[in-house]
Write a protein that holds these residues in place. Structure first.
Motif, PDB file in Angstrom:
ATOM      1  N   TYR A 104      -5.442   7.269   5.288  1.00  0.00           N
ATOM      2  CA  TYR A 104      -5.394   6.273   6.365  1.00  0.00           C
ATOM      3  C   TYR A 104      -6.041   4.998   5.830  1.00  0.00           C
ATOM      4  CZ  TYR A 104      -5.972   4.723  11.338  1.00  0.00           C
ATOM      5  OH  TYR A 104      -5.926   4.064  12.552  1.00  0.00           O
ATOM      6  N   THR A 105      -5.260   3.946   5.752  1.00  0.00           N
ATOM      7  CA  THR A 105      -5.763   2.670   5.259  1.00  0.00           C
ATOM      8  C   THR A 105      -5.788   1.670   6.406  1.00  0.00           C
ATOM      9  OG1 THR A 105      -4.998   3.074   3.002  1.00  0.00           O
ATOM     10  CG2 THR A 105      -5.347   0.780   3.641  1.00  0.00           C
ATOM     11  N   VAL A 125      -0.414  -0.321   0.638  1.00  0.00           N
ATOM     12  CA  VAL A 125       0.560   0.777   0.603  1.00  0.00           C
ATOM     13  C   VAL A 125       0.354   1.611  -0.656  1.00  0.00           C
ATOM     14  CG1 VAL A 125       3.015   1.355   0.465  1.00  0.00           C
ATOM     15  CG2 VAL A 125       2.252  -0.474   2.006  1.00  0.00           C
ATOM     16  N   ARG A 126       0.134   0.950  -1.779  1.00  0.00           N
ATOM     17  CA  ARG A 126      -0.018   1.658  -3.061  1.00  0.00           C
ATOM     18  C   ARG A 126      -1.151   2.667  -3.020  1.00  0.00           C
ATOM     19  NH1 ARG A 126      -3.226   1.740  -7.307  1.00  0.00           N
ATOM     20  NH2 ARG A 126      -4.530   0.003  -6.573  1.00  0.00           N
ATOM     21  N   VAL A 127      -2.268   2.305  -2.395  1.00  0.00           N
ATOM     22  CA  VAL A 127      -3.430   3.200  -2.422  1.00  0.00           C
ATOM     23  C   VAL A 127      -3.370   4.277  -1.338  1.00  0.00           C
ATOM     24  CG1 VAL A 127      -4.868   1.406  -3.446  1.00  0.00           C
ATOM     25  CG2 VAL A 127      -4.889   1.716  -0.957  1.00  0.00           C
ATOM     26  N   THR A 128      -2.323   4.256  -0.516  1.00  0.00           N
ATOM     27  CA  THR A 128      -2.150   5.241   0.553  1.00  0.00           C
ATOM     28  C   THR A 128      -1.210   6.352   0.069  1.00  0.00           C
ATOM     29  OG1 THR A 128      -2.393   3.461   2.174  1.00  0.00           O
ATOM     30  CG2 THR A 128      -1.480   5.541   2.961  1.00  0.00           C
ATOM     31  N   ARG A 129      -1.547   7.588   0.362  1.00  0.00           N
ATOM     32  CA  ARG A 129      -0.717   8.711  -0.102  1.00  0.00           C
ATOM     33  C   ARG A 129       0.610   8.767   0.646  1.00  0.00           C
ATOM     34  NH1 ARG A 129      -0.172  12.500   3.735  1.00  0.00           N
ATOM     35  NH2 ARG A 129      -1.835  12.804   5.270  1.00  0.00           N
ATOM     36  N   PRO A 130       1.647   9.350   0.068  1.00  0.00           N
ATOM     37  CA  PRO A 130       2.878   9.601   0.819  1.00  0.00           C
ATOM     38  C   PRO A 130       2.572  10.435   2.073  1.00  0.00           C
ATOM     39  CG  PRO A 130       3.251   9.938  -1.511  1.00  0.00           C
ATOM     40  CD  PRO A 130       1.764   9.740  -1.351  1.00  0.00           C
ATOM     41  N   GLN A 185       8.875  -3.501   3.278  1.00  0.00           N
ATOM     42  CA  GLN A 185       8.231  -2.790   2.178  1.00  0.00           C
ATOM     43  C   GLN A 185       8.505  -1.293   2.196  1.00  0.00           C
ATOM     44  OE1 GLN A 185       4.371  -3.887   0.885  1.00  0.00           O
ATOM     45  NE2 GLN A 185       4.622  -6.042   1.403  1.00  0.00           N
ATOM     46  N   GLY A 186       9.382  -0.869   3.100  1.00  0.00           N
ATOM     47  CA  GLY A 186       9.862   0.505   3.077  1.00  0.00           C
ATOM     48  C   GLY A 186       9.034   1.510   3.836  1.00  0.00           C
ATOM     49  N   LEU A 187       8.067   1.060   4.611  1.00  0.00           N
ATOM     50  CA  LEU A 187       7.310   2.005   5.419  1.00  0.00           C
ATOM     51  C   LEU A 187       8.184   2.546   6.546  1.00  0.00           C
ATOM     52  CD1 LEU A 187       3.854   0.197   5.693  1.00  0.00           C
ATOM     53  CD2 LEU A 187       4.502   2.046   4.160  1.00  0.00           C
ATOM     54  N   THR A 188       7.898   3.747   6.963  1.00  0.00           N
ATOM     55  CA  THR A 188       8.685   4.399   8.013  1.00  0.00           C
ATOM     56  C   THR A 188       7.817   4.566   9.260  1.00  0.00           C
ATOM     57  OG1 THR A 188       8.062   6.634   7.294  1.00  0.00           O
ATOM     58  CG2 THR A 188      10.014   5.640   6.274  1.00  0.00           C
ATOM     59  N   VAL A 257      -1.678  -4.129  16.741  1.00  0.00           N
ATOM     60  CA  VAL A 257      -2.074  -3.080  15.784  1.00  0.00           C
ATOM     61  C   VAL A 257      -0.794  -2.409  15.307  1.00  0.00           C
ATOM     62  CG1 VAL A 257      -3.448  -1.008  15.425  1.00  0.00           C
ATOM     63  CG2 VAL A 257      -4.226  -2.759  17.051  1.00  0.00           C
ATOM     64  N   THR A 258      -0.440  -2.668  14.055  1.00  0.00           N
ATOM     65  CA  THR A 258       0.836  -2.199  13.512  1.00  0.00           C
ATOM     66  C   THR A 258       0.559  -1.086  12.509  1.00  0.00           C
ATOM     67  OG1 THR A 258       1.692  -4.455  13.726  1.00  0.00           O
ATOM     68  CG2 THR A 258       3.002  -2.896  12.423  1.00  0.00           C
ATOM     69  N   GLU A 259       1.199   0.061  12.726  1.00  0.00           N
ATOM     70  CA  GLU A 259       1.028   1.200  11.834  1.00  0.00           C
ATOM     71  C   GLU A 259       2.354   1.567  11.182  1.00  0.00           C
ATOM     72  OE1 GLU A 259       1.246   5.246  13.504  1.00  0.00           O
ATOM     73  OE2 GLU A 259       0.529   4.327  15.384  1.00  0.00           O
ATOM     74  N   GLY A 260       2.300   1.958   9.925  1.00  0.00           N
ATOM     75  CA  GLY A 260       3.481   2.428   9.212  1.00  0.00           C
ATOM     76  C   GLY A 260       3.100   3.582   8.307  1.00  0.00           C
ATOM     77  N   THR A 261       4.051   4.467   8.052  1.00  0.00           N
ATOM     78  CA  THR A 261       3.810   5.644   7.211  1.00  0.00           C
ATOM     79  C   THR A 261       4.455   5.429   5.857  1.00  0.00           C
ATOM     80  OG1 THR A 261       3.769   7.089   9.160  1.00  0.00           O
ATOM     81  CG2 THR A 261       4.205   8.125   7.023  1.00  0.00           C
ATOM     82  N   ARG A 262       3.700   5.736   4.804  1.00  0.00           N
ATOM     83  CA  ARG A 262       4.258   5.643   3.459  1.00  0.00           C
ATOM     84  C   ARG A 262       5.179   6.810   3.199  1.00  0.00           C
ATOM     85  NH1 ARG A 262       1.396   5.082  -2.565  1.00  0.00           N
ATOM     86  NH2 ARG A 262       3.375   5.263  -3.680  1.00  0.00           N
ATOM     87  N   PRO A 263       6.430   6.544   2.830  1.00  0.00           N
ATOM     88  CA  PRO A 263       7.375   7.657   2.606  1.00  0.00           C
ATOM     89  C   PRO A 263       7.037   8.431   1.321  1.00  0.00           C
ATOM     90  CG  PRO A 263       8.395   5.570   2.042  1.00  0.00           C
ATOM     91  CD  PRO A 263       7.056   5.234   2.647  1.00  0.00           C
TER      92      PRO A 263
END
Length: 263
Positions: A104-105, A125-130, A185-188, A257-263
């Protein structure tokens, strides 16, 4: 990257902002849970880092990161009772942290100040796990939600925010732009939560008055030359502070507050 709000009073101002805001609600809305490994990017003096540490508990890990050694020193003091918290000196655009290190970043009130804000988002995004979450909390239209709002003061405030954007890159409308940037940036599973940053129905309290006095003072040397000089700048700043004190005026600001998940 210079920080336009830098002043001898900034640590105090930031701690008050962190401890009187609704970060707890925002963090939980965006899915923070016990045991998470969390990055607090742009942690300042560590007030929200302390909140995160309590929410994730001792089974979690929290890393607070900031560019200011002075603010990191204060953050270490604030969080000295949390052994699962550590601090890292780094730039949100180039953190120096490992790939995929966090579940969680979190980043609040930082991208507004960073001209290369979408490069910074890519780094987060880079430092956040899939499967992990990137959560950006920013205001939108800060300082412009007032009624009544005299025409001359409204016009000055618009020129003020334009001057900030063109001279320092500070964007008071960055909140509305994060959703699209995350999608690009491709977040889902990108979602936006809308919260009040503040609602002042009537005269502002001493905390809000002091916050705005500090803001106007810190930005004076950069913005005043673009807005008619020091005398005009101070006169309009006083008029804005009078609006804050007006018992018949409404002042409000929203938090996106915008949240996105790293695929």
């Amino acid at each position: 990257m210079s920080y336009i709000m830098e002043s001898s009073d900034e640590i105090r101002r930031l701690l008050v902002q962190e401890r009187t805001g609704n970060a707890r609600e925002a963090l939980l809305l965006a899915g923070l849970k016990e045991g998470d490994r969390v990055l607090d990017a742009g942690c300042g003096p560590g007030g929200i880092t302390e909140l995160i540490a309590g929410l994730v508990g001792p089974s979690g890990q929290v890393t607070g990161m900031d560019m200011s050694e002075e603010r990191l020193g204060r953050a270490r003091q604030v969080n000295q009772h949390h052994p699962h918290v550590r601090f890292h000196s780094g730039d949100v655009r180039r953190t120096g942290l490992p790939d995929q290190a966090f579940d969680y970043t979190w980043c609040q009130f930082v991208l507004q100040y960073v001209p290369e804000r979408w490069d910074a988002l890519a780094e987060l995004v880079r430092v956040t796990r899939p499967g992990g979450k990137v959560v950006i909390s920013e205001f939108d239209g800060f300082g412009l939600g007032n009624w009544p709002f005299p025409d001359a003061l409204r016009s000055w405030c618009q020129r003020f925010t334009d001057a900030l954007l063109h001279t320092t890159g500070l964007d008071v409308h960055v909140g509305r732009k994060v959703f699209n940037a995350m999608r690009q940036q491709g977040l889902t599973q990108v979602r936006v939560h809308v919260l009040p940053q503040f609602v002042i129905a009537g005269a502002a309290d001493a905390i809000h008055q002091k916050d705005w006095e500090t803001r106007f003072s810190a930005m004076e040397s950069v913005v005043a030359p673009l807005l008619g000089g020091l005398e005009d700048y101070r006169a309009m700043s006083r008029e804005y502070l009078q609006l804050l004190a007006d018992p018949d005026a409404l002042k409000y600001s929203i938090l996106l507050v915008t949240e996105g998940t790293r695929p």
